[in-house]
Design a protein around this motif. Structure first.
Motif, PDB file in Angstrom:
ATOM      1  N   ASP A 332      47.710  48.532  -9.854  1.00  0.00           N
ATOM      2  CA  ASP A 332      47.553  47.606 -11.004  1.00  0.00           C
ATOM      3  C   ASP A 332      48.415  46.792 -11.005  1.00  0.00           C
ATOM      4  O   ASP A 332      49.843  46.749 -11.274  1.00  0.00           O
ATOM      5  N   ILE A 333      47.992  45.343 -10.405  1.00  0.00           N
ATOM      6  CA  ILE A 333      49.031  44.277 -10.109  1.00  0.00           C
ATOM      7  C   ILE A 333      49.573  43.623 -11.346  1.00  0.00           C
ATOM      8  O   ILE A 333      50.722  43.054 -11.335  1.00  0.00           O
ATOM      9  N   LYS A 334      48.929  43.764 -12.527  1.00  0.00           N
ATOM     10  CA  LYS A 334      49.862  43.386 -13.693  1.00  0.00           C
ATOM     11  C   LYS A 334      50.805  44.359 -14.055  1.00  0.00           C
ATOM     12  O   LYS A 334      52.013  43.660 -14.366  1.00  0.00           O
ATOM     13  N   GLU A 335      50.884  45.508 -14.008  1.00  0.00           N
ATOM     14  CA  GLU A 335      51.815  46.405 -14.225  1.00  0.00           C
ATOM     15  C   GLU A 335      52.962  46.368 -13.088  1.00  0.00           C
ATOM     16  O   GLU A 335      54.238  46.366 -13.727  1.00  0.00           O
ATOM     17  N   LEU A 336      52.811  46.159 -12.036  1.00  0.00           N
ATOM     18  CA  LEU A 336      53.836  45.788 -11.051  1.00  0.00           C
ATOM     19  C   LEU A 336      54.661  44.457 -11.516  1.00  0.00           C
ATOM     20  O   LEU A 336      55.544  44.663 -11.181  1.00  0.00           O
ATOM     21  N   ARG A 337      53.579  43.441 -11.702  1.00  0.00           N
ATOM     22  CA  ARG A 337      54.398  42.148 -12.234  1.00  0.00           C
ATOM     23  C   ARG A 337      55.170  42.455 -13.365  1.00  0.00           C
ATOM     24  O   ARG A 337      56.349  41.875 -13.320  1.00  0.00           O
ATOM     25  N   ALA A 338      54.943  43.336 -14.357  1.00  0.00           N
ATOM     26  CA  ALA A 338      55.721  43.665 -15.509  1.00  0.00           C
ATOM     27  C   ALA A 338      56.860  44.511 -15.039  1.00  0.00           C
ATOM     28  O   ALA A 338      58.159  44.276 -15.591  1.00  0.00           O
ATOM     29  N   PHE A 339      56.768  45.329 -14.050  1.00  0.00           N
ATOM     30  CA  PHE A 339      58.085  45.930 -13.462  1.00  0.00           C
ATOM     31  C   PHE A 339      58.822  44.673 -12.824  1.00  0.00           C
ATOM     32  O   PHE A 339      60.228  45.014 -13.089  1.00  0.00           O
ATOM     33  N   CYS A 340      58.349  44.017 -12.215  1.00  0.00           N
ATOM     34  CA  CYS A 340      59.300  42.975 -11.615  1.00  0.00           C
ATOM     35  C   CYS A 340      60.008  41.987 -12.622  1.00  0.00           C
ATOM     36  O   CYS A 340      61.094  41.678 -12.498  1.00  0.00           O
ATOM     37  N   LYS A 341      59.364  41.467 -13.725  1.00  0.00           N
ATOM     38  CA  LYS A 341      59.994  40.906 -14.788  1.00  0.00           C
ATOM     39  C   LYS A 341      60.927  41.647 -15.569  1.00  0.00           C
ATOM     40  O   LYS A 341      62.080  41.184 -15.893  1.00  0.00           O
ATOM     41  N   ALA A 342      60.837  42.919 -15.573  1.00  0.00           N
ATOM     42  CA  ALA A 342      61.590  43.940 -16.051  1.00  0.00           C
ATOM     43  C   ALA A 342      62.871  43.963 -15.360  1.00  0.00           C
ATOM     44  O   ALA A 342      64.241  43.890 -15.765  1.00  0.00           O
ATOM     45  N   ILE A 343      62.900  43.993 -13.992  1.00  0.00           N
ATOM     46  CA  ILE A 343      63.929  44.224 -13.221  1.00  0.00           C
ATOM     47  C   ILE A 343      64.829  42.758 -13.201  1.00  0.00           C
ATOM     48  O   ILE A 343      66.180  42.982 -13.158  1.00  0.00           O
ATOM     49  N   ILE A 344      64.266  41.700 -13.264  1.00  0.00           N
ATOM     50  CA  ILE A 344      64.725  40.515 -13.497  1.00  0.00           C
ATOM     51  C   ILE A 344      65.611  40.472 -14.906  1.00  0.00           C
ATOM     52  O   ILE A 344      66.765  39.939 -14.695  1.00  0.00           O
ATOM     53  N   ALA A 345      64.720  40.705 -15.883  1.00  0.00           N
ATOM     54  CA  ALA A 345      65.400  40.472 -17.096  1.00  0.00           C
ATOM     55  C   ALA A 345      66.515  41.642 -17.306  1.00  0.00           C
ATOM     56  O   ALA A 345      67.698  41.105 -18.134  1.00  0.00           O
ATOM     57  N   LYS A 346      66.543  42.530 -16.475  1.00  0.00           N
ATOM     58  CA  LYS A 346      67.754  43.656 -16.866  1.00  0.00           C
ATOM     59  C   LYS A 346      68.720  43.264 -15.982  1.00  0.00           C
ATOM     60  O   LYS A 346      69.955  43.634 -16.167  1.00  0.00           O
ATOM     61  N   GLY A 347      68.673  42.238 -14.862  1.00  0.00           N
ATOM     62  CA  GLY A 347      69.696  41.983 -14.056  1.00  0.00           C
ATOM     63  C   GLY A 347      69.903  43.047 -12.985  1.00  0.00           C
ATOM     64  O   GLY A 347      71.207  43.210 -12.520  1.00  0.00           O
ATOM     65  N   LEU A 348      69.248  43.961 -12.628  1.00  0.00           N
ATOM     66  CA  LEU A 348      69.353  44.970 -11.600  1.00  0.00           C
ATOM     67  C   LEU A 348      69.170  44.325 -10.346  1.00  0.00           C
ATOM     68  O   LEU A 348      68.490  44.134 -10.087  1.00  0.00           O
ATOM     69  N   ASP A 349      70.454  44.632  -9.692  1.00  0.00           N
ATOM     70  CA  ASP A 349      70.578  43.888  -8.105  1.00  0.00           C
ATOM     71  C   ASP A 349      70.105  45.107  -7.289  1.00  0.00           C
ATOM     72  O   ASP A 349      70.857  45.677  -6.463  1.00  0.00           O
ATOM     73  N   ILE A 350      68.703  45.335  -7.136  1.00  0.00           N
ATOM     74  CA  ILE A 350      68.148  46.273  -6.270  1.00  0.00           C
ATOM     75  C   ILE A 350      67.229  45.452  -5.371  1.00  0.00           C
ATOM     76  O   ILE A 350      66.951  44.535  -5.260  1.00  0.00           O
TER      77      ILE A 350
END
Length: 709
Positions: A332-350
């Motif tokens: 699900d490429i939209k949900e994967l993009r949501a994950f990416c946006k979430a990590i960026i917004a959270k500032g998690l350096d992973i």
């Protein structure tokens, strides 16, 4: 030119885990959560998929003690997520649980002792050596050196006095698991043993009532709780209880208990700051060669749920490397993009990676979000560089889309690890050449790994096996390997392509502008081929081409013609890339069986291929070939004493596993979902006898010719 590091091994992000100095206070956490929800809103679904089965975990004080075990071998990079997930579920229900990873103990023994002291003559944890772990090969080649460590692990397990021991079994850990089960039962007959995992789900698997008490064919969480509840209640069974997951059940993977790694030492693993996790289960694709895609029905985990797990591990364990074990992280490429946006917004350096399929909807902007969220690499199932073969595989992707994804990844710094299948039953020599052409065309498009595989095999729960006619597969195996209906391609031809793709990689990867990993077969340049390029500095970009490789006519059979001509795709592709050269390639049982095992059939094939070509294309070929048809039949395949010969019927039409049933519905064979009729089966048995009485492909010849390309 200095080459870039191979991030396939994640070597540039490995470090000792450190708990972050700064943990956001509640106000900042709330603000970051709001930022995340705003960022993912255009992409994520606001609730899980429909028709998912929830996992109910009822906590009570329990007396049953559980041990979960991973036997060798498996990947040594990360702690086993499957065991950690099951441990989290079991502990949440009140069961004392301990994890034992025998695989990582064996791997570290291999790297510290067995390999440097030359105690094993092959790379045990390399995919090229997987066949050594299977069947009798394991007992001959590996068990003698592994037995002491297995016994030590068994003693440790028994010292904790578990009531139940569960094993997750893969085809490459089946034999070592069997040994551990036998020894546990010998020393503690009342102990209950559970087996599950991908090998247990395959049609060939049969539980052994002497050593197994429960077998799980399907997802493990709910099944494990059911088994533990039975054992806690004192319920006994006279035979192995097999838990078959309902055909259409899909466990909801949102809101699961946190994976439990308490009893595992992260420092033992190659990536001590990393873990596996999952973003989905199942696969949206239904590739015709794949069994895994039919194991269970697809469902997607919500980005919010996944980020909650990663955030907890990040701040509490110092975990900042994630490898998704999904069949398809971008299902699900939209949900994967949501994950990416979430990590960026959270500032998690992973940093993260996972298996993916090329997708034309993933443009450069999409790849930028992947990179900004910490994606180091996507592990693509490319399989072939031929569009015809991709279509036959039902990949649902184009060659152009694959190349576009690689270019986009290079632009933003996302590496491409690639997986390939050579010798698909509809693949011609021309289409095999397309795969080599594709690899070279994209070698500098951020490809950092080429997993060339071991050649196409036909899994019983695949669409190919459930409708072999559609893919030109004979109803009969030939010398232990599939053969095409028109008898022009067999295990012998597939082994040629496997050897040739590895030779090809030996000769093109040094020309890349960065290091490229692949399963190196170190004996090939020592024993299997030699080559001298007239001008070693030559390297030329090439376009895809169609070419007729039916160059030598043996005046015998199409089987013989194709076998003799198998070398020409390699020779021509190398010439197009590297100019003139002189080359010899050798085939004989003494070297081939040591390198490849018996997985390509029981042939006795000897050949010396001498080939030379000038920069301008004048070539000379001197081929000496001798093929002896093996008249003995592998005893495992004999159904009755009167069935003898190299041809034998394979009938997978009535397999009743969930995976086989799902594959059969998609394959739509002419015999229907109920399988072949009795009369059809007996007709095929008569045909088997006729083939064994009348067909012999033994041939030899000396072919000396020249030409101009």
């Amino acid at each position: 030119m200095k080459k870039k590091p191979i991030t396939y091994d994640l070597i540039d992000v490995i470090h000792v885990p450190e708990i972050p100095d700064f943990v956001p206070d509640q106000d900042l956490q709330d603000q970051k959560h709001m930022d995340m929800m705003k960022a993912i809103a255009p992409y994520t679904k606001n609730k899980p998929q429909k028709n998912l089965t929830p996992l109910y975990v009822d906590y009570k004080t329990r007396k049953t003690k559980l041990e979960l075990v991973l036997a060798p071998h498996w990947a040594p990079e990360f702690p086993p997520f499957n065991l950690a997930r099951l441990s989290g579920v079991a502990k949440s229900a009140g069961y004392e649980t301990h994890l034992t990873d025998v695989n990582i103990k064996a791997y570290n023994k291999y790297t510290s002792d067995w390999m440097p002291n030359n105690k094993v003559p092959f790379p045990l944890w390399d995919s090229s050596a997987n066949w050594h772990w299977v069947g009798q090969n394991y007992w001959n080649d590996i068990h003698p050196i592994l037995e002491t460590l297995l016994e030590e692990s068994i003693a440790e397990i028994l010292s904790r006095e578990p009531d139940v021991v569960g094993f997750s079994v893969y085809y490459i850990s089946a034999e070592s698991t069997k040994y551990m089960c036998q020894r546990l039962k010998q020393q503690r007959p009342n102990i209950k043993i559970i087996i599950g995992g991908s090998d247990v789900m395959t049609p060939h698997f049969q539980p052994d009532p002497k050593i197994h008490d429960y077998a799980v064919k399907g997802e493990g969480e709910a099944a494990l709780l059911e088994i533990l509840e039975e054992i806690e209640s004192g319920i006994e069974h006279n035979n192995v209880k097999i838990l078959n997951q309902p055909l259409n059940e899909r466990i909801n993977i949102n809101g699961m208990p946190m994976p439990d790694y308490t009893s595992l030492d992260f420092s033992l693993y190659r990536v001590p700051n990393g873990v596996n996790t999952e973003f989905s289960r199942g696969c949206t694709a239904k590739c015709t060669f794949c069994e895994e895609t039919h194991f269970w029905k697809y469902r997607q985990r919500q980005a919010v749920d996944l980020v909650s797990e990663i955030e907890w591990l990040y701040y509490n364990k110092g975990t900042d490397v994630i490898w998704f074990i999904d069949s398809l992280v971008n299902g699900d490429i939209k949900e994967l993009r949501a994950f990416c946006k979430a990590i960026i917004a959270k500032g998690l350096d992973i940093h993260w990676t996972g298996y993916a399929r090329a997708d034309g909807k993933m443009d450069t902007e999409y790849f930028k979000d992947l990179a900004d969220s910490g994606c180091l690499m996507l592990n693509y199932g490319c399989e072939s560089g031929s569009q015809k073969v991709l279509d036959s595989m039902h990949k649902g992707v184009t060659v152009e889309e694959m190349e576009q994804n690689f270019r986009s990844g290079k632009e933003v710094g996302v590496w491409a690890s690639t997986n390939w299948i050579v010798g698909f039953p509809t693949e011609t020599q021309n289409e095999f050449a397309h795969t080599m052409q594709f690899m070279w065309r994209n070698i500098n498009n951020n490809i950092n790994n080429i997993a060339a595989g071991v050649g196409m095999s036909v899994g019983k729960a695949t669409i190919v096996a459930q409708n072999p006619d559609k893919f030109n597969i004979s109803h009969f195996k030939y010398s232990g390997h599939w053969i095409t209906k028109n008898l022009d391609m067999s295990g012998n031809h597939v082994m040629h392509r496997v050897k040739n793709i590895h030779i090809f990689l030996d000769l093109i990867t040094p020309l890349a502008d960065h290091d490229v990993a692949y399963p190196r077969r170190h004996k090939l340049p020592l024993e299997h081929y030699n080559v001298k390029f007239h001008n070693p500095s030559v390297q030329q970009m090439i376009e895809f081409e169609d070419f007729n490789y039916n160059i030598i006519d043996t005046k015998q059979t199409v089987f013989a013609n194709n076998l003799v001509n198998e070398m020409f795709p390699l020779f021509r592709t190398l010439w197009r890339i590297r100019g003139g050269f002189d080359m010899e390639v050798f085939f004989n049982p003494a070297i081939d069986k040591l390198e490849f095992g018996d997985q390509y059939g029981g042939c006795e094939y000897t050949a010396i291929y001498k080939f030379s070509i000038t920069d301008s294309g004048e070539w000379n070929a001197d081929f000496i070939v001798d093929y002896i048809q093996n008249s003995s039949l592998d005893a495992k395949e004999i159904q009755t004493p009167d069935r003898q010969g190299v041809f034998y019927l394979q009938d997978d039409s009535q397999l009743a596993t969930n995976a086989a049933i799902r594959a059969r519905k998609l394959a739509k064979p002419h015999w229907g979902v109920g399988g072949r009729s009795d009369s059809d089966f007996w007709n095929l048995l008569n045909e088997e006898k006729d083939l064994n009485n009348n067909v012999n492909y033994t041939f030899n010849g000396h072919y000396n010719l020249s030409g101009k390309w």
